[in-house]
Structure formats: C-alpha cells, structure tokens
Design a protein around this motif. Structure first.
Motif, PDB file in Angstrom:
ATOM      1  N   LYS A  75      -6.754   5.158  12.414  1.00 25.72           N
ATOM      2  CA  LYS A  75      -7.348   4.011  11.722  1.00 25.72           C
ATOM      3  C   LYS A  75      -6.304   3.148  11.017  1.00 25.72           C
ATOM      4  N   VAL A  76      -5.026   3.415  11.308  1.00 30.09           N
ATOM      5  CA  VAL A  76      -3.950   2.598  10.740  1.00 30.09           C
ATOM      6  C   VAL A  76      -3.690   1.438  11.693  1.00 30.09           C
ATOM      7  N   GLU A  77      -3.885   0.237  11.185  1.00 29.56           N
ATOM      8  CA  GLU A  77      -3.731  -0.962  12.005  1.00 29.56           C
ATOM      9  C   GLU A  77      -2.294  -1.475  12.043  1.00 29.56           C
ATOM     10  N   PHE A  78      -1.526  -1.180  10.987  1.00 31.67           N
ATOM     11  CA  PHE A  78      -0.176  -1.715  10.873  1.00 31.67           C
ATOM     12  C   PHE A  78       0.633  -0.807   9.961  1.00 31.67           C
ATOM     13  N   CYS A  79       1.899  -0.645  10.275  1.00 31.76           N
ATOM     14  CA  CYS A  79       2.807   0.115   9.422  1.00 31.76           C
ATOM     15  C   CYS A  79       4.174  -0.548   9.497  1.00 31.76           C
ATOM     16  N   ASP A  80       4.707  -0.952   8.337  1.00 30.20           N
ATOM     17  CA  ASP A  80       6.027  -1.578   8.327  1.00 30.20           C
ATOM     18  C   ASP A  80       7.087  -0.548   7.941  1.00 30.20           C
ATOM     19  N   SER A  81       8.313  -1.005   7.748  1.00 33.47           N
ATOM     20  CA  SER A  81       9.420  -0.094   7.445  1.00 33.47           C
ATOM     21  C   SER A  81       9.220   0.637   6.127  1.00 33.47           C
ATOM     22  N   THR A  82       8.570  -0.004   5.166  1.00 34.52           N
ATOM     23  CA  THR A  82       8.287   0.662   3.889  1.00 34.52           C
ATOM     24  C   THR A  82       7.369   1.846   4.126  1.00 34.52           C
ATOM     25  N   GLY A  83       6.352   1.638   4.945  1.00 33.33           N
ATOM     26  CA  GLY A  83       5.438   2.723   5.270  1.00 33.33           C
ATOM     27  C   GLY A  83       6.127   3.851   6.008  1.00 33.33           C
ATOM     28  N   MET A  84       6.985   3.506   6.948  1.00 33.50           N
ATOM     29  CA  MET A  84       7.724   4.533   7.686  1.00 33.50           C
ATOM     30  C   MET A  84       8.615   5.338   6.746  1.00 33.50           C
ATOM     31  N   VAL A  90       7.993   6.016   3.631  1.00 25.85           N
ATOM     32  CA  VAL A  90       7.116   6.933   2.896  1.00 25.85           C
ATOM     33  C   VAL A  90       6.815   8.160   3.759  1.00 25.85           C
ATOM     34  N   LEU A  91       6.533   7.941   5.037  1.00 26.10           N
ATOM     35  CA  LEU A  91       6.265   9.065   5.934  1.00 26.10           C
ATOM     36  C   LEU A  91       7.500   9.957   6.073  1.00 26.10           C
ATOM     37  N   LEU A  92       8.661   9.350   6.189  1.00 26.33           N
ATOM     38  CA  LEU A  92       9.903  10.129   6.285  1.00 26.33           C
ATOM     39  C   LEU A  92      10.177  10.932   5.024  1.00 26.33           C
ATOM     40  N   ALA A  93       9.935  10.331   3.860  1.00 23.25           N
ATOM     41  CA  ALA A  93      10.146  11.036   2.594  1.00 23.25           C
ATOM     42  C   ALA A  93       9.200  12.232   2.474  1.00 23.25           C
ATOM     43  N   ALA A  94       7.951  12.052   2.903  1.00 21.29           N
ATOM     44  CA  ALA A  94       6.998  13.154   2.865  1.00 21.29           C
ATOM     45  C   ALA A  94       7.420  14.269   3.815  1.00 21.29           C
ATOM     46  N   LEU A  95       7.886  13.896   4.994  1.00 18.82           N
ATOM     47  CA  LEU A  95       8.377  14.887   5.947  1.00 18.82           C
ATOM     48  C   LEU A  95       9.548  15.663   5.350  1.00 18.82           C
ATOM     49  N   LYS A  96      10.451  14.959   4.708  1.00 15.85           N
ATOM     50  CA  LYS A  96      11.622  15.610   4.092  1.00 15.85           C
ATOM     51  C   LYS A  96      11.186  16.616   3.032  1.00 15.85           C
ATOM     52  N   ARG A  97      10.240  16.219   2.184  1.00 17.35           N
ATOM     53  CA  ARG A  97       9.765  17.128   1.131  1.00 17.35           C
ATOM     54  C   ARG A  97       9.085  18.353   1.732  1.00 17.35           C
ATOM     55  N   THR A 110       0.799  -1.222   0.000  1.00 18.72           N
ATOM     56  CA  THR A 110       0.000   0.000   0.000  1.00 18.72           C
ATOM     57  C   THR A 110       0.836   1.279   0.000  1.00 18.72           C
ATOM     58  N   ALA A 111       2.115   1.182   0.346  1.00 22.84           N
ATOM     59  CA  ALA A 111       2.974   2.359   0.446  1.00 22.84           C
ATOM     60  C   ALA A 111       3.078   3.145  -0.868  1.00 22.84           C
ATOM     61  N   PRO A 112       3.168   2.486  -2.032  1.00 29.83           N
ATOM     62  CA  PRO A 112       3.247   3.267  -3.279  1.00 29.83           C
ATOM     63  C   PRO A 112       2.026   4.173  -3.489  1.00 29.83           C
ATOM     64  N   GLY A 113       0.843   3.707  -3.127  1.00 29.10           N
ATOM     65  CA  GLY A 113      -0.352   4.541  -3.254  1.00 29.10           C
ATOM     66  C   GLY A 113      -0.297   5.741  -2.330  1.00 29.10           C
ATOM     67  N   LEU A 114       0.182   5.532  -1.111  1.00 32.82           N
ATOM     68  CA  LEU A 114       0.316   6.635  -0.163  1.00 32.82           C
ATOM     69  C   LEU A 114       1.365   7.624  -0.651  1.00 32.82           C
ATOM     70  N   GLN A 115       2.448   7.112  -1.174  1.00 28.15           N
ATOM     71  CA  GLN A 115       3.497   7.974  -1.709  1.00 28.15           C
ATOM     72  C   GLN A 115       2.950   8.829  -2.854  1.00 28.15           C
ATOM     73  N   SER A 116       2.156   8.234  -3.718  1.00 32.48           N
ATOM     74  CA  SER A 116       1.533   8.981  -4.826  1.00 32.48           C
ATOM     75  C   SER A 116       0.597  10.059  -4.309  1.00 32.48           C
ATOM     76  N   GLU A 117      -0.147   9.730  -3.256  1.00 31.08           N
ATOM     77  CA  GLU A 117      -1.073  10.701  -2.675  1.00 31.08           C
ATOM     78  C   GLU A 117      -0.323  11.880  -2.065  1.00 31.08           C
TER      79      GLU A 117
END
Length: 102
Positions: free
Chosen positions: A37-46, A48-55, A11-18
């Motif tokens: 409402k997020v039940e689970f987040c793995d390292s890939t998801g983290m 994506v969040l870090l990349a968004a924060l950086k941008r 699911t991370a690629p969709g979030l990254q696109s968003e």
C-alpha cells in the motif's frame, strides 16, 4: 508490519519513531514490511528502512520487504537496495501466522 501511503521527507520521521517504538517495546528480531500500500518512497524513506534494518541486525535479526508496488520496486532496483533487503513479491505465509508487528 504494514505501511501505507507515501514514505518521504514529511512522513519518514513518523515511520522512524514507529520503528524505534517497536524495537524498544518488543524483542522482535524478524520484521516483514508489507509495502503493498506504499505508493511512493523517496531517499529519506529508504534511509529510514536501512536504519531499521541496521538496528535489527545489531540484535541478530533481519527485516524483509514484501509486495512492493512497481514504483517502489524500481527505486529498490535503481539504488541497489534490492540486494541489501530480501524482497518478496507477496507477504510470506510464515509472517501471516506470526504475532502482528504493527
């Protein structure tokens, strides 16, 4: 911006696109992610969040995380990302009165 379900390898690629769409279409510099409402987040998801924060930081902005469930909060703590992101126990009131982000 509210995220639901799981943030993982699939699911991370969709979030990254968003995030990319949000940052391209909007002058947004302050984002609060409602993770209640997020039940689970793995390292890939983290990542994506870090990349968004950086941008956002490159634009002079920031991103905060709100209301993570215990499993997600544990991942933030174990990885040390709870010191990188501002993490709120609930969605901050000021973000509720702001223009919807997603």
């Amino acid at each position: 911006m509210t995220i639901t379900g799981e943030i993982d390898l699939y699911t991370a690629p969709g979030l990254q696109s968003e995030f990319a769409r949000l940052l391209q279409e909007s002058p947004t510099t302050y984002v609060v992610l409602d993770l209640s409402k997020v039940e689970f987040c793995d390292s890939t998801g983290m990542n994506v969040l870090l990349a968004a924060l950086k941008r956002l930081r490159e634009r002079g902005g920031t991103m905060e995380l709100a209301a993570p469930r215990p499993a997600v909060r544990k991942i933030l703590q174990v990885t040390g990302l709870d010191s990188v992101f501002t993490v709120h126990d609930a969605v901050p009131d000021e973000s509720l009165s702001a223009e919807p982000q997603g």
